[in-house]
Design an enzyme around this catalytic site. Structure first.
Site, PDB file in Angstrom:
ATOM      1  N   SER A  63      65.462  18.899  15.129  1.00  0.00           N
ATOM      2  CA  SER A  63      64.437  19.819  15.700  1.00  0.00           C
ATOM      3  C   SER A  63      63.418  19.067  16.824  1.00  0.00           C
ATOM      4  O   SER A  63      63.488  17.718  16.657  1.00  0.00           O
ATOM      5  CB  SER A  63      63.536  20.156  14.662  1.00  0.00           C
ATOM      6  OG  SER A  63      62.642  19.147  14.404  1.00  0.00           O
ATOM      7  N   LYS A  64      62.668  19.550  17.716  1.00  0.00           N
ATOM      8  CA  LYS A  64      62.215  19.012  18.753  1.00  0.00           C
ATOM      9  C   LYS A  64      61.014  18.493  18.481  1.00  0.00           C
ATOM     10  O   LYS A  64      60.260  17.726  19.002  1.00  0.00           O
ATOM     11  CB  LYS A  64      62.017  20.089  19.961  1.00  0.00           C
ATOM     12  CG  LYS A  64      61.301  21.194  19.719  1.00  0.00           C
ATOM     13  CD  LYS A  64      61.058  21.766  21.055  1.00  0.00           C
ATOM     14  CE  LYS A  64      59.954  23.078  20.604  1.00  0.00           C
ATOM     15  NZ  LYS A  64      60.035  24.294  21.419  1.00  0.00           N
ATOM     16  N   ARG A  65      60.389  18.691  17.211  1.00  0.00           N
ATOM     17  CA  ARG A  65      59.167  18.077  16.684  1.00  0.00           C
ATOM     18  C   ARG A  65      59.725  16.674  16.265  1.00  0.00           C
ATOM     19  O   ARG A  65      58.850  15.908  16.442  1.00  0.00           O
ATOM     20  CB  ARG A  65      58.833  19.085  15.435  1.00  0.00           C
ATOM     21  CG  ARG A  65      57.771  20.009  15.815  1.00  0.00           C
ATOM     22  CD  ARG A  65      56.881  20.162  14.686  1.00  0.00           C
ATOM     23  NE  ARG A  65      55.722  20.763  14.999  1.00  0.00           N
ATOM     24  CZ  ARG A  65      54.514  21.008  14.350  1.00  0.00           C
ATOM     25  NH1 ARG A  65      54.480  20.639  13.041  1.00  0.00           N
ATOM     26  NH2 ARG A  65      53.456  21.733  14.844  1.00  0.00           N
ATOM     27  N   ASN A  83      62.755  14.849  17.239  1.00  0.00           N
ATOM     28  CA  ASN A  83      63.460  14.455  18.243  1.00  0.00           C
ATOM     29  C   ASN A  83      63.872  15.397  19.475  1.00  0.00           C
ATOM     30  O   ASN A  83      63.861  16.373  19.236  1.00  0.00           O
ATOM     31  CB  ASN A  83      64.841  14.173  17.298  1.00  0.00           C
ATOM     32  CG  ASN A  83      65.800  13.299  17.962  1.00  0.00           C
ATOM     33  OD1 ASN A  83      65.488  12.011  18.180  1.00  0.00           O
ATOM     34  ND2 ASN A  83      67.198  13.661  18.041  1.00  0.00           N
TER      35      ASN A  83
END
Ligand code: GLU
Length: 496
Positions: free
Chosen positions: A252-254, A256
């Site tokens: 997840s962009k939170r 990575n």
């Protein structure tokens, strides 16, 4: 039979590494069988889909060397390849199912659906909403129809029993019908849902193998039933393991960066990124780590995919990229690649208007603009010394900004400025003071070009990663602190 595979991204944000991963395996499978690979844009969610996102997906897949034989930009015999351009057709298919008794018109309002769900919960009912729950007395339905009330088309699904779905990697999966609701096929605005459009298009585009992420397993029973209702042969299904963060949570962009654009801007070689994606759940027969796309295609066997969640680890990727850079490029090639990456006119022309007014000599450019050609900025507590802000204030500003940046779907300088200004005011800071920690996090120094301009050019993923990195470099936020701040952040947002 000619093998035909496809990737079917929804253009709703930055191009995701997960899309490239699935595209790679579809392409490898098609090439191995001398088949074709198709790109289809699934933009039935009109509120979230954008043409910019579609373009970015096409550009980044092509940058990686993932070429499709048919698609919205190259055409092909089964077009159009963008679902919004096929809109009219889906309605006829939905209506065919209604006429045949496999689907029904549903006039239930949103409030009624909530009530039905609540009532089900209160009765301890474990199953999803079925046609028997949704049915209205005939007169009431006719009344609603006569009044022109909005309706959706839903498919009928069995109330109980087990649905068996064959998966190329997982064998026969057993899914419980009770958990599957009477899925909407056509929305009240006449647009199809993913399920209807996906099945209709896979059939019409003669897709033989659907290789997609495991998050779609739960859709498989609905799809299987739709194929049966239509009397069509179902493609073979293969659900690939999801990419994971190093802590094994879903990528997840939170945690990575997930955008291909991030890896491009960080200066990874496309060959290396593709090589790394090929290592996700798969290995060469001789276990070698570095291999090209064509090596992979020559050796490909989908049965070598292992289902243990593959970890997408930036450090490992960087190591592999280093091998590619050192072993595969001559100095001339290195120079050409570097020039293309750093000094290509498109990127340079975004920087020049910011740099030119601020310099006296060309030798002033690199110190001022070096951060546009860098990865994470080396910062420490000392970098954030400020007359009016304590280090605690800095932490708070970076943490709140990080949440704010994570949520932005449109990334433009004006929007960012307005949003950050509002956030700063909400927290009781003067805008100049509030932006100071962001300046440092993004550019490494407080004397630089405008920070929102810089963020707009660097893009969401690098900007977010730098803010997160800066916060970590000054000790991060404790779990307890983050919890209470997040509450405050939500209430600030709600108040806006
Ligand atoms: N549009 C879906 C997605 O965004 C496609 C899923 C599938 O491959 O069936 O991934």
């Amino acid at each position: 039979m000619t093998v035909r595979t496809r990737i079917a991204p929804s253009p709703t944000g930055d191009p995701h590494v997960g899309t490239a991963y699935i595209a790679l395996f579809n392409l490898a499978f098609a090439r191995q069988h001398g088949g074709q690979f198709i790109l289809r844009i699934e933009d039935t969610d009109q509120t979230r889909s954008t043409p910019e996102s579609e373009q970015a997906i096409l550009d980044s897949l092509r940058w990686l060397g993932l070429e499709w034989d048919e698609g919205p930009d190259v055409g092909g015999p089964h077009g159009p390849y963008r679902q919004s351009d096929r809109k009219e057709m889906y309605r006829d298919f939905a209506m065919r199912l209604v006429e045949e008794g496999s689907a029904f018109l549903c006039f239930r309002t949103a409030e009624e659906l909530d009530q039905l769900r609540e009532a089900g919960k209160a009765e301890g009912r474990q199953r999803a909403l079925k046609q028997s729950d949704l049915e209205l007395p005939v007169e009431e339905m006719e009344r609603r129809m006569a009044e022109g009330m909005p309706y959706v088309v839903r498919m009928k699904v069995p109330e109980e029993g087990i649905c068996q779905v064959d998966d190329m990697l997982r064998g026969t999966l057993e899914l419980d019908w009770a958990q599957v609701d009477a899925q909407i096929l056509l929305k009240s605005d006449g647009m199809p849902t993913y399920h209807l459009a996906n099945v209709v298009d896979d059939h019409l585009m003669q897709i033989t193998h659907v290789i997609r992420g495991e998050e779609w397993i739960n859709s498989a029973p609905k799809h299987k039933l739709l194929y049966q209702y239509f009397g069509w042969e179902m493609p073979k299904l293969c659900h690939m393991p999801l990419l994971r963060n190093p802590d094994k949570s879903k990528l997840s962009k939170r945690k990575n960066p997930t955008s291909i654009l991030y890896y491009q801007r960080m200066g990874y070689m496309p060959e290396a990124l593709l090589n790394y994606l090929g290592r996700m759940g798969w290995s060469m027969p001789d276990e070698r780590e570095k291999f090209s796309r064509d090596d992979m295609f020559a050796q490909f066997d989908i049965q070598r995919v292992s289902l243990g969640g593959p970890v997408f680890d930036q450090e490992k990727l960087s190591w592999l990229n280093g091998l590619w850079i050192r072993e595969e490029l001559s100095p001339e090639q290195f120079a050409a690649r570097f020039q293309q990456w750093a000094l290509n006119p498109e990127y340079l022309m975004q920087l020049i208007p910011l740099i030119q007014p601020r310099v006296e000599r060309f030798s002033d450019v690199a110190p001022l603009a070096g951060f546009f050609l860098s990865g994470m900025m080396p910062v420490s507590e000392a970098s954030f010394e400020h007359k009016k802000l304590t280090i605690e204030d800095v932490r708070r500003i970076l943490q709140f900004s990080s949440w704010y940046l994570d949520e932005q779907r449109h990334w433009g300088k004006d929007g960012l400025f307005e949003g950050l200004k509002g956030l700063g005011e909400g927290l009781g800071f003067k805008i100049r003071d509030f932006l100071f920690p962001l300046f440092v996090a993004i550019s490494g120094t407080a004397q630089s070009v405008s920070v929102v301009d810089a963020m707009a050019i660097l893009g969401p993923d690098i900007s977010r990663a730098r803010v997160r990195h800066a916060l970590d470099s000054i000790g991060g936020t404790s779990k307890k602190q983050a919890k209470s701040w997040e509450k405050e952040y939500r209430s600030l947002n709600a108040g806006q």
